[in-house]
Motif scaffolding. Structure first.
Motif, short mmCIF file in Angstrom:
data_model
loop_
_atom_site.label_atom_id
_atom_site.label_comp_id
_atom_site.label_asym_id
_atom_site.label_seq_id
_atom_site.Cartn_x
_atom_site.Cartn_y
_atom_site.Cartn_z
N GLU A 177 18.24 4.68 3.68
CA GLU A 177 18.20 5.43 2.43
C GLU A 177 18.02 4.51 1.23
OE1 GLU A 177 21.18 8.29 -0.24
OE2 GLU A 177 21.60 7.94 1.89
N GLN A 178 18.66 3.34 1.27
CA GLN A 178 18.55 2.39 0.15
C GLN A 178 17.12 1.86 0.01
OE1 GLN A 178 21.27 2.04 -1.92
NE2 GLN A 178 21.96 3.63 -0.50
N PHE A 179 16.42 1.72 1.14
CA PHE A 179 15.05 1.21 1.10
C PHE A 179 14.06 2.28 0.64
CE2 PHE A 179 16.67 -2.35 3.58
CZ PHE A 179 15.90 -3.41 3.12
N GLU A 180 14.47 3.54 0.74
CA GLU A 180 13.64 4.68 0.32
C GLU A 180 12.33 4.76 1.09
OE1 GLU A 180 13.21 4.48 -3.93
OE2 GLU A 180 15.24 5.24 -4.28
N ARG A 181 12.32 4.23 2.29
CA ARG A 181 11.16 4.34 3.19
C ARG A 181 11.60 3.93 4.58
NH1 ARG A 181 8.69 -0.90 4.00
NH2 ARG A 181 9.36 -2.44 2.43
N SER A 182 10.76 4.18 5.55
CA SER A 182 11.08 3.81 6.92
C SER A 182 11.05 2.29 7.07
CB SER A 182 10.07 4.44 7.89
OG SER A 182 10.35 4.04 9.22
N VAL A 183 12.14 1.73 7.59
CA VAL A 183 12.22 0.30 7.83
C VAL A 183 12.82 0.05 9.21
CG1 VAL A 183 12.37 -0.51 5.44
CG2 VAL A 183 14.43 0.29 6.59
N LYS A 184 12.52 -1.11 9.75
CA LYS A 184 13.09 -1.52 11.03
C LYS A 184 14.43 -2.20 10.75
CE LYS A 184 8.58 -2.20 13.22
NZ LYS A 184 8.70 -1.21 14.31
N VAL A 185 15.52 -1.49 10.97
CA VAL A 185 16.84 -1.99 10.62
C VAL A 185 17.66 -2.23 11.87
CG1 VAL A 185 18.96 -1.53 9.34
CG2 VAL A 185 16.79 -0.72 8.44
N VAL A 186 18.34 -3.37 11.89
CA VAL A 186 19.31 -3.69 12.95
C VAL A 186 20.65 -3.96 12.28
CG1 VAL A 186 19.93 -5.26 14.82
CG2 VAL A 186 17.53 -4.65 14.45
N ARG A 187 21.66 -3.23 12.70
CA ARG A 187 23.00 -3.42 12.15
C ARG A 187 23.77 -4.36 13.07
NH1 ARG A 187 27.48 1.40 11.21
NH2 ARG A 187 29.12 0.04 10.36
N THR A 188 24.39 -5.39 12.51
CA THR A 188 25.14 -6.35 13.33
C THR A 188 26.49 -6.65 12.68
OG1 THR A 188 24.39 -8.41 12.25
CG2 THR A 188 22.95 -7.46 13.94
N MET A 189 27.37 -7.26 13.48
CA MET A 189 28.63 -7.77 12.96
C MET A 189 28.93 -9.09 13.66
SD MET A 189 31.26 -8.05 11.11
CE MET A 189 30.57 -6.79 10.07
N PRO A 190 28.66 -10.21 12.99
CA PRO A 190 28.98 -11.53 13.54
C PRO A 190 30.43 -11.90 13.23
CG PRO A 190 27.86 -11.79 11.46
CD PRO A 190 27.98 -10.30 11.68
N ASN A 191 30.87 -13.06 13.68
CA ASN A 191 32.19 -13.56 13.26
C ASN A 191 32.14 -15.06 13.04
OD1 ASN A 191 32.25 -14.55 15.89
ND2 ASN A 191 34.01 -13.37 16.55
N THR A 192 33.19 -15.60 12.42
CA THR A 192 33.15 -16.99 11.96
C THR A 192 33.10 -18.04 13.07
OG1 THR A 192 35.58 -17.00 11.72
CG2 THR A 192 34.26 -16.51 9.76
N PRO A 193 33.53 -17.78 14.33
CA PRO A 193 33.30 -18.79 15.36
C PRO A 193 31.84 -19.16 15.57
CG PRO A 193 35.04 -17.31 16.06
CD PRO A 193 34.46 -16.73 14.80
N ALA A 194 30.94 -18.42 14.92
CA ALA A 194 29.53 -18.84 14.91
C ALA A 194 29.40 -20.26 14.36
CB ALA A 194 28.71 -17.88 14.06
N MET A 195 30.36 -20.67 13.54
CA MET A 195 30.33 -22.00 12.94
C MET A 195 30.42 -23.10 13.99
SD MET A 195 32.75 -21.27 9.60
CE MET A 195 32.51 -22.89 8.86
N VAL A 196 30.97 -22.79 15.16
CA VAL A 196 31.05 -23.77 16.25
C VAL A 196 30.26 -23.32 17.47
CG1 VAL A 196 33.23 -24.79 15.49
CG2 VAL A 196 33.28 -22.78 17.00
#
Length: 264
Positions: A105-124
């Motif tokens: 809705e925010q893009f106001e057009r069709s977009v290829k969207v992927v929703r993710t949730m990472p976490n801070t252990p990505a730092m290692v």
């Protein structure tokens, strides 16, 4: 594949470092933006990536575009970049509470969207990431995102109704674990162990225990029972943890976290 990051705080920086370390992309294939140039210049010197303070330039560059700003800035950022995002760009959100429908809705057009949730252990290089693709994202495109993210994280595809649960069980969970490690170390210090050693013993115990769950496939309760000898020290500690409500405290905290994510 050209990869862009709008926003480059601790999480995005960890992701970029992981992607480069695992050779999922070359430095010239990564372009990041941030409001202030100084921290970007330091990152460029270290990693050789492209930098700018212009979000639109990153949006126009990227085949995969990570939105790594804080959730409260998502609407403003998307309004700024939506006309610059190419038709086939895969837009990857890392914000809690922002649904696929809301993002589209925010893009106001069709977009290829992927929703993710990472976490801070990505730092290692030991992150955990839940991934939920939008309906216009193909299997090939989804696999490209997973491959990119595998440089810093395990990934698991989940349905969107579980994304807020991912926030509580993974995204926010390092904070609970750090508190547990800190409490274990405090107890060891109270019993005479030097602080530095206490953190090492506690942290390694948590790391090793988590690895046992992942690699043995055994139920956590079964692994717990293996440590609890009849009339021994461990079962006495477990008895006190149960008496003090450890399980209930963790469950209630996570339920509150999930609710907060849903309400954002």
């Amino acid at each position: 594949m050209k990869t862009g990051f709008i926003g480059c705080g601790n999480m995005a920086t960890a992701m970029v470092r992981g992607i480069l370390k695992a050779k999922k992309a070359e430095p010239e294939e990564i372009f990041v933006s941030r409001r202030h140039m100084e921290p970007l210049q330091q990152l460029q010197q270290e990693l050789g990536i492209g930098i700018t303070t212009d979000n639109k330039k990153v949006a126009a560059f990227a085949d995969v575009l990570f939105l790594a700003v804080k959730p409260q800035f998502y609407a403003e950022t998307i309004r700024e970049i939506r006309d610059a995002v190419k038709e086939n760009t895969i837009v990857v959100s890392i914000a809690p509470g922002k649904t696929l429908a809301w993002l589209t809705e925010q893009f106001e057009r069709s977009v290829k969207v992927v929703r993710t949730m990472p976490n801070t252990p990505a730092m290692v290089g030991e992150g955990m990431m839940g991934i939920c693709p939008g309906t216009s994202v193909t299997e090939k495109e989804l696999e490209a995102v997973r491959e990119l993210c595998s440089g810093f994280s395990r990934t698991e595809i989940v349905t969107e109704n579980l994304m807020d649960v991912v926030v509580s069980v993974s995204g926010s969970a390092p904070a609970y674990v750090f508190m547990f490690i800190e409490a274990m170390a405090d107890a060891a210090v109270a019993d005479g162990m030097p602080r530095k050693s206490a953190y090492t013993f506690a942290a390694q115990a948590v790391l090793g225990s988590a690895k046992m769950v992942l690699e043995t496939g055994m139920h956590p309760g079964e692994l717990k029972d293996m440590v609890c000898s009849p009339g021994g020290t461990t079962i006495e500690a477990v008895r006190v943890l149960e008496e003090k409500g450890l399980r209930s405290a963790v469950i209630e905290a996570m339920k509150a976290c999930t609710k907060k994510s849903r309400d954002m």
